[in-house]
Design an enzyme around this catalytic site. Structure first.
Site, short mmCIF file in Angstrom:
data_model
loop_
_atom_site.label_atom_id
_atom_site.label_comp_id
_atom_site.label_asym_id
_atom_site.label_seq_id
_atom_site.Cartn_x
_atom_site.Cartn_y
_atom_site.Cartn_z
N LYS A 28 0.99 -11.29 9.30
CA LYS A 28 -0.06 -10.57 8.58
C LYS A 28 -0.68 -11.59 7.64
CE LYS A 28 -1.20 -6.74 5.50
NZ LYS A 28 -0.70 -5.64 4.63
N TYR A 50 4.56 -11.92 6.41
CA TYR A 50 3.43 -11.54 5.57
C TYR A 50 3.11 -12.70 4.63
CZ TYR A 50 0.67 -8.29 2.64
OH TYR A 50 -0.33 -7.64 1.95
N THR A 65 0.83 -1.21 0.00
CA THR A 65 0.00 0.00 0.00
C THR A 65 0.86 1.25 0.00
OG1 THR A 65 -1.78 -1.16 1.16
CG2 THR A 65 -1.81 1.24 1.27
N VAL A 104 -4.11 -5.30 9.96
CA VAL A 104 -3.31 -4.31 9.24
C VAL A 104 -4.15 -3.93 8.03
CG1 VAL A 104 -1.18 -3.83 8.00
CG2 VAL A 104 -1.13 -5.34 10.00
#
Length: 295
Positions: free
Chosen positions: A168, A140, A52, A208
């Site tokens: 995540k 992640y 992002t 998140v």
């Protein structure tokens, strides 16, 4: 969430965008202002230089400058994680050292992408980062982008390292996530807004969120209600966010693009392109509906 659920970085984390000037340069003034506003609106922590945050198109120097500027803006009481993932282990190690030196509280480390390394190589990559770093790691797991799952058995082994503390989770496998949570102390953070509340109810630490860039209070509200024992209210508040989440995260446009369309936070860097007029108008309508409904 139970009293024993680990949450090393808090509950409500925002995957923060990286603002740019009209000329496409890093805008540290806007970054400081946005970070401070997110914290004031209920974010416990910020994840910088993730997807992002346009990490594929920001330089190592820009990542460091962004982290230092945001730390200056929010102070020491807010968890800051820096994305250090890449397809190259040596580059990831350099980014990890730089992030630690610049004041990060943790590192977001994505599975090496495109080359699709086998399971043992993925584990070795994460352990190399954990060994070179003195701060904790959030792994992640997003196979839809990287092409590779971390895998339940790998997560069980990686959890044995003292600096591997969180995940995540974008694997869309609640059974696998629940298995790991039941057998380790890893803190699970939802990386998919539609699973924030379900994962939290199963013992997750929080989320998140990209959508939190524009609606931090509204994304946090379902978790607050759940913690207060108001599960029906949690479900109702979660439902209010669905339309905006769908448009921002499942409409075919990257979350970075949709956030910047709503915030006017400068351009995106190529190969990304800005949202078209029709998409931007739809996002604005859904956003205003959410704000009105949540009052």
């Amino acid at each position: 969430m139970t009293a024993t659920t680990p949450r090393p970085f808090g509950r409500a984390l925002c995957a923060m965008i990286t603002p740019f000037t009209a000329a496409g340069e890093l805008d540290l003034t806007a970054a400081r202002a946005h970070a401070a506003a997110l914290v004031a609106d209920g974010c416990d922590g910020l994840v910088l230089s993730g997807t992002t945050g346009e990490s594929p198109t920001t330089t190592d120097e820009e990542k460091t400058a962004l982290l230092r500027a945001v730390r200056e803006a929010v102070g020491d009481g807010v968890a800051l994680l820096s994305g250090v993932g890449s397809a190259d282990t040596r580059h990831t190690l350099r980014l990890a050292r730089r992030a630690e030196d610049a004041g990060a509280d943790g590192l977001l480390v994505v599975t090496p992408y495109y080359s699709r390394p086998p399971r043992a190589a993925v584990e070795a990559h994460f352990l190399r980062v954990a060994e070179v770093s003195g701060i904790p790691l959030m792994l992640y797991d997003i196979p839809g982008r990287t092409g590779t799952r971390i895998g339940t058995e790998s997560l069980l082994r990686l959890a044995e390292h003292p600096r591997v503390v969180a995940v995540k989770d974008c694997a869309y496998d609640l059974l696998g996530s629940t298995t790991v949570m039941s057998r380790t102390s890893l803190a699970y953070y939802s990386g998919c807004e539609e699973l924030n509340l379900p994962l939290y109810a199963l013992g997750g630490a929080g989320y998140v969120s990209t959508v939190a860039n524009v609606a931090p209070r509204q994304m946090r509200a379902p978790l607050d209600a759940f913690d207060a024992g108001r599960t029906g209210e949690a479900a109702r508040l979660n439902a209010l966010t669905v339309r905006l989440t769908e448009l921002m995260m499942a409409s075919g446009l990257p979350g970075t693009v949709t956030v910047k369309a709503l915030l006017s936070a400068g351009p995106v860097r190529e190969p990304l392109q800005p949202a078209g007029r029709g998409a931007a108008d739809g996002l604005r309508e859904a956003y205003e509906e959410l704000l009105a409904a949540a009052r």
